[in-house]
Design an enzyme around this catalytic site. Structure first.
Site, mmCIF file in Angstrom:
data_model
loop_
_atom_site.group_PDB
_atom_site.id
_atom_site.type_symbol
_atom_site.label_atom_id
_atom_site.label_comp_id
_atom_site.label_asym_id
_atom_site.label_seq_id
_atom_site.Cartn_x
_atom_site.Cartn_y
_atom_site.Cartn_z
ATOM 1 N N HIS A 1 19.906 31.555 -4.940
ATOM 2 C CA HIS A 1 19.619 32.542 -3.901
ATOM 3 C C HIS A 1 19.887 32.038 -2.483
ATOM 4 O O HIS A 1 20.516 32.754 -1.708
ATOM 5 C CB HIS A 1 18.240 33.178 -4.022
ATOM 6 C CG HIS A 1 18.221 34.497 -3.312
ATOM 7 N ND1 HIS A 1 18.840 35.619 -3.822
ATOM 8 C CD2 HIS A 1 17.793 34.843 -2.096
ATOM 9 C CE1 HIS A 1 18.756 36.592 -2.940
ATOM 10 N NE2 HIS A 1 18.128 36.166 -1.891
ATOM 11 N N ARG B 1 26.462 44.465 -16.723
ATOM 12 C CA ARG B 1 27.419 43.705 -15.948
ATOM 13 C C ARG B 1 28.037 42.627 -16.843
ATOM 14 O O ARG B 1 27.636 42.474 -17.986
ATOM 15 C CB ARG B 1 26.733 43.056 -14.739
ATOM 16 C CG ARG B 1 25.773 41.968 -15.112
ATOM 17 C CD ARG B 1 24.969 41.453 -13.929
ATOM 18 N NE ARG B 1 25.736 40.561 -13.073
ATOM 19 C CZ ARG B 1 25.172 39.638 -12.266
ATOM 20 N NH1 ARG B 1 23.857 39.498 -12.236
ATOM 21 N NH2 ARG B 1 25.903 38.877 -11.511
ATOM 22 N N ARG B 2 29.006 41.857 -16.307
ATOM 23 C CA ARG B 2 29.608 40.729 -17.019
ATOM 24 C C ARG B 2 30.067 41.119 -18.418
ATOM 25 O O ARG B 2 29.839 40.387 -19.373
ATOM 26 C CB ARG B 2 28.594 39.596 -17.182
ATOM 27 C CG ARG B 2 28.095 38.995 -15.901
ATOM 28 C CD ARG B 2 27.056 37.937 -16.233
ATOM 29 N NE ARG B 2 26.535 37.275 -15.066
ATOM 30 C CZ ARG B 2 25.247 37.047 -14.850
ATOM 31 N NH1 ARG B 2 24.342 37.427 -15.722
ATOM 32 N NH2 ARG B 2 24.854 36.424 -13.767
ATOM 33 N N TYR C 1 22.381 33.215 1.226
ATOM 34 C CA TYR C 1 22.114 33.126 2.668
ATOM 35 C C TYR C 1 23.096 32.191 3.356
ATOM 36 O O TYR C 1 23.406 32.361 4.537
ATOM 37 C CB TYR C 1 20.654 32.739 2.926
ATOM 38 C CG TYR C 1 19.778 33.907 2.608
ATOM 39 C CD1 TYR C 1 19.745 35.002 3.461
ATOM 40 C CD2 TYR C 1 19.081 33.989 1.417
ATOM 41 C CE1 TYR C 1 19.023 36.123 3.152
ATOM 42 C CE2 TYR C 1 18.354 35.112 1.085
ATOM 43 C CZ TYR C 1 18.332 36.175 1.961
ATOM 44 O OH TYR C 1 17.627 37.299 1.642
ATOM 45 N N HIS D 1 25.635 45.809 -5.969
ATOM 46 C CA HIS D 1 24.828 45.301 -4.850
ATOM 47 C C HIS D 1 25.537 44.155 -4.124
ATOM 48 O O HIS D 1 25.702 44.186 -2.916
ATOM 49 C CB HIS D 1 23.457 44.843 -5.365
ATOM 50 C CG HIS D 1 22.709 43.974 -4.404
ATOM 51 N ND1 HIS D 1 22.165 44.461 -3.241
ATOM 52 C CD2 HIS D 1 22.441 42.651 -4.417
ATOM 53 C CE1 HIS D 1 21.585 43.470 -2.582
ATOM 54 N NE2 HIS D 1 21.753 42.352 -3.276
ATOM 55 N N PHE D 2 25.993 43.144 -4.884
ATOM 56 C CA PHE D 2 26.552 42.013 -4.129
ATOM 57 C C PHE D 2 27.993 42.260 -3.703
ATOM 58 O O PHE D 2 28.527 41.493 -2.908
ATOM 59 C CB PHE D 2 26.340 40.670 -4.843
ATOM 60 C CG PHE D 2 26.999 40.495 -6.167
ATOM 61 C CD1 PHE D 2 28.360 40.346 -6.266
ATOM 62 C CD2 PHE D 2 26.225 40.441 -7.321
ATOM 63 C CE1 PHE D 2 28.956 40.172 -7.501
ATOM 64 C CE2 PHE D 2 26.822 40.270 -8.556
ATOM 65 C CZ PHE D 2 28.192 40.132 -8.638
ATOM 66 N N HIS D 3 28.588 43.349 -4.186
ATOM 67 C CA HIS D 3 29.869 43.719 -3.571
ATOM 68 C C HIS D 3 29.656 44.450 -2.243
ATOM 69 O O HIS D 3 30.590 44.571 -1.459
ATOM 70 C CB HIS D 3 30.728 44.530 -4.541
ATOM 71 C CG HIS D 3 31.471 43.648 -5.512
ATOM 72 N ND1 HIS D 3 30.902 43.157 -6.651
ATOM 73 C CD2 HIS D 3 32.728 43.122 -5.474
ATOM 74 C CE1 HIS D 3 31.761 42.373 -7.289
ATOM 75 N NE2 HIS D 3 32.879 42.331 -6.597
#
Lengths: 550, 168
Positions: free
Chosen positions: A220, A436-437, A224, A371-373
């Site tokens: 995580h 996912r994946r 950041y 989300h992370f895209h």
């Protein structure tokens, strides 16, 4: 401090990093396109290439290689600009670069040989070739060298400028590298103590939950580490581009200190659905995860305060008139601004993911990928693109001309549209349960599964548009490097508003902040980690055949 | 350090919202008992049959009382093992009467697997060495799909099974 450009030597160093980053963008982006095409069910990969192999390439090369090289190269340029770099430091910086590059090539070779299709999260007990783990170790070691170069740069400046507060951007770089150093200790520990001896056959078994916990202790803060360089540009560079001032130097530093404190002790929110971890400690880390939203809220306020103040200073005094006064036609502002806007839904989605119970609905569904895209592949990447439109010309002694600017604006719009379709359909399909994946599958052929496939077409359309965006970006990068008109491009460094309050010196008390960060980590991890070790089940042998590494 | 009045309001509203969310999550988890799947029981992944729930005859659906069931499952690449039916056929579809409360209980004998019943809130990780459990209530009849949502190897996307919720 404002007018002087980077020296040739400094430029060469940062530019080497940019090359690796942009080549990675092309390769990784191509893999992403192929994945979305495979998932329509209408396309099969040629030459017997496995879906999970390209998924591993995509994850490793974009999430680890592109980001790390871009960030470290950008940070070197910020440090050279604000506090300077000595020849000796530059030698070490080059050593860092080559160590990282050798590691990257080693790991990439194993992935291409099909010996490391373990995804970038490389969960045990799936076992890759030992060289894959050695390669990743070298990448980490390289970044550590870069960390200490940056630390030394600021230390030297502080010694020469006793009693003065450090330049804002140098302060931010050092915070980011402290976060990186503290968090990579976790992944280095699992790779060196667990994965390497186990993959070499020196030990027979691996403790899975320990390895996963150490991985997410790193996993995580990693995000950041990606986000903070974007924040550096938002706080320390964009105000200059829009003709304004930094709203508050103190608030900017406070936000970064809060990231140092709260971005690390939060890894359990990736492990909410895992057995073997007490729900009480999961909840503690959920609380800390929510705390890390606070510096982002601070940032949102500071950004819009900067925008409004700059607009009003130019005479736009109506309620929203200042919004129009922003330089929408300047790509150095436009690209990061679109990224900032994407961070509003992206951040809200992040709070959903981190919520104990809501996580059941979205965990490991393609919602998370969506989300992370938005966070990494829109907010962060568009800001990085926005940086490169002036940084690359600065480094190559050229100018950001009208053509680059126009291409950049088109690129940003293409990216936003592509991501709207791709991330949007990922979010919706994820809520419907699509995992996912996973390669294309009709599973049990039920009606429920056919619903997902329409959204997989949506992802392929978005992915194709995004790949066009990557081609435009690559063209722009080559153009800026070799063909743009020669000249002196400004390295924009913003200044603090004259009427800003003085920054409290306590923000420079590194021992204090690192100390609190360590205490928080110890609080969040010590007891559950001891529990995990004391209640360990028998360990696991290597599983190589399952990923085709036999 | 001075904070602008509007900034104080903004942080108060934002921070307040976060606090309310957290209290809701905490009350949900520790008062109403909706904790995320976090079973602490360990098991030997090479010998899961040593545990009663994962003996061959106990796999699949077991009725506890009127409308409460346990479903035991062993995950391995690339299959969910729910045991066999009366005729000795491998169970690929679990039939559950509507309105049932079901606890899924599973473990893995090889690598990490996901266990998600799409369209419900049943979702958990199955890791070798641990048992994990998740509960859900089936209020709507229909066909639901199990998917493995954690990468487990080249055949990961073929790992599936079905739940049929029927009206009595």
């Amino acid at each position: 401090m404002i007018a002087n450009q980077l020296t040739k030597k400094d430029s060469k160093l940062s530019m080497a990093h940019m090359w690796v980053a942009f080549i990675s963008l092309l390769i990784g982006g191509l893999m992403g396109l192929l994945q979305t095409l495979v998932r329509t069910g209408r396309f099969t990969l040629p030459f017997g290439i496995d879906y999970y192999q390209i998924l591993t390439v995509h994850g490793v090369i974009l999430a680890l290689v592109l980001t790390t090289f871009f960030i470290i190269g950008f940070q070197f340029s910020l440090m050279s600009k604000t506090v300077g770099m000595s020849d000796k430091e530059r030698v070490w910086a080059w050593i860092a670069f080559w160590v990282m590059l050798v590691g990257t090539i080693a790991a990439a070779t194993m992935i291409l040989l099909g010996k490391a299709s373990v995804l970038y999260t490389f969960y045990a007990p799936l076992a890759a070739h030992p060289i894959f783990y050695f390669g990743l170790t070298l990448v980490i070691v390289g970044t550590w060298i870069a960390c200490f170069v940056n630390f030394h740069q600021l230390y030297k400046w502080k010694k020469a400028n006793k009693g003065e507060k450090s330049p804002l951007l140098a302060f931010m770089v050092v915070i980011n590298m402290i976060i990186w150093f503290i968090s990579t200790i976790g992944v280095a520990a699992t790779v060196l103590i667990q994965f390497i001896p186990w993959s070499l056959g020196i030990v027979d078994e691996i403790n899975i939950l320990v390895s996963r916990t150490l991985f997410w202790y790193f996993g995580h803060p990693l995000v950041y580490f990606w986000l903070l360089p974007a924040y550096m540009a938002w706080y320390g560079i964009i105000p200059k581009i829009i003709g304004g001032k930094i709203f508050s130097d103190g608030l900017a530093r406070l936000a970064f200190i809060l990231f140092l404190l709260f971005s690390i002790p939060v890894g359990f929110h990736h492990q909410l659905l895992e057995p073997g971890i007490d729900p009480f400690w999961k909840y503690i880390q959920v609380v800390l995860t929510f705390a890390v939203a606070i510096p982002s809220l601070l940032t949102a306020f500071s950004m819009f305060a900067t925008f409004e103040t700059a607009g009003r200073a130019k005479g736009f005094n109506t309620l929203f008139g200042w919004f129009k006064a922003l330089p929408w036609k300047d790509v150095r502002f436009f690209a990061p601004m679109v990224g900032m806007i994407a961070f509003i839904p992206a951040g809200a989605g992040g709070l959903v993911n981190a919520s104990n119970q809501l996580n059941l609905v979205v965990h490991n569904t393609i919602w998370v990928t969506g989300h992370f895209h938005l966070t990494l592949a829109t907010t962060v990447i568009l800001t990085f693109f926005g940086i490169s439109y002036w940084l690359v010309p600065v480094l190559t002694g050229r100018k950001l001309d009208e053509k680059t600017n126009r291409l950049g604006i088109i690129q940003t719009i293409v990216w936003a549209i592509g991501m709207f379709f791709m991330s949007g359909s990922m979010h919706i399909a994820g809520l419907l349960g699509a995992p996912r994946r996973s390669a294309f599958s009709e599973y049990n052929g039920s009606e429920q599964v056919t619903e997902w496939i329409g959204y997989q077409y949506g992802q392929a359309i978005g992915g194709s548009i995004l790949f066009i965006g990557i081609i435009i970006m690559m063209y722009t990068f080559i153009y800026m490097t070799f063909f743009a008109p020669k000249g002196v491009e400004e390295f924009p460094i913003a200044e603090t508003a004259e009427d800003a309050e003085p920054t409290p010196m306590i923000f420079e008390n590194w021992r204090l902040w690192i100390g609190i960060a360590v205490v928080l980590i110890a609080f969040a991890y010590t007891i559950p980690f001891i529990d995990i070790i004391q209640n360990s089940p028998p360990g696991s042998p290597t599983f190589k055949g399952l990923i085709g590494n036999s | 350090m001075h904070l602008h009045k509007y900034e104080k309001m903004w942080m108060l509203i934002g921070g307040g919202a976060l606090l309310i969310f957290l209290i809701m999550l905490g009350v949900g988890a520790f008062y109403q008992g909706t904790k995320p799947p976090s079973c602490l029981t360990t098991i030997d992944p090479q010998n899961v049959e040593a545990h009663d729930s994962f003996k061959k005859e106990n796999l699949g659906m077991q009725q506890l009382d009127d409308n409460r069931y346990v479903v035991n499952v062993i995950a391995s690449a690339f299959n969910y093992d729910f045991g066999t039916d009366e005729e000795g056929n491998v169970v690929r579809t679990i039939r559950i009467p509507v309105g049932s409360e079901v606890m899924f209980q599973g473990t893995s004998t090889d690598v990490v697997h996901g266990f998600e019943l799409a369209g419900t809130n049943a979702n958990m990780m199955l890791e070798p060495g641990y048992i994990n459990t998740v509960e859900t209530t089936f209020n709507k009849p229909g066909t639901y799909t199990f998917v493995c949502n954690e990468y487990c190897g080249t055949g990961h996307h073929y790992m599936t099974a079905t739940v049929e919720v029927y009206d009595e």
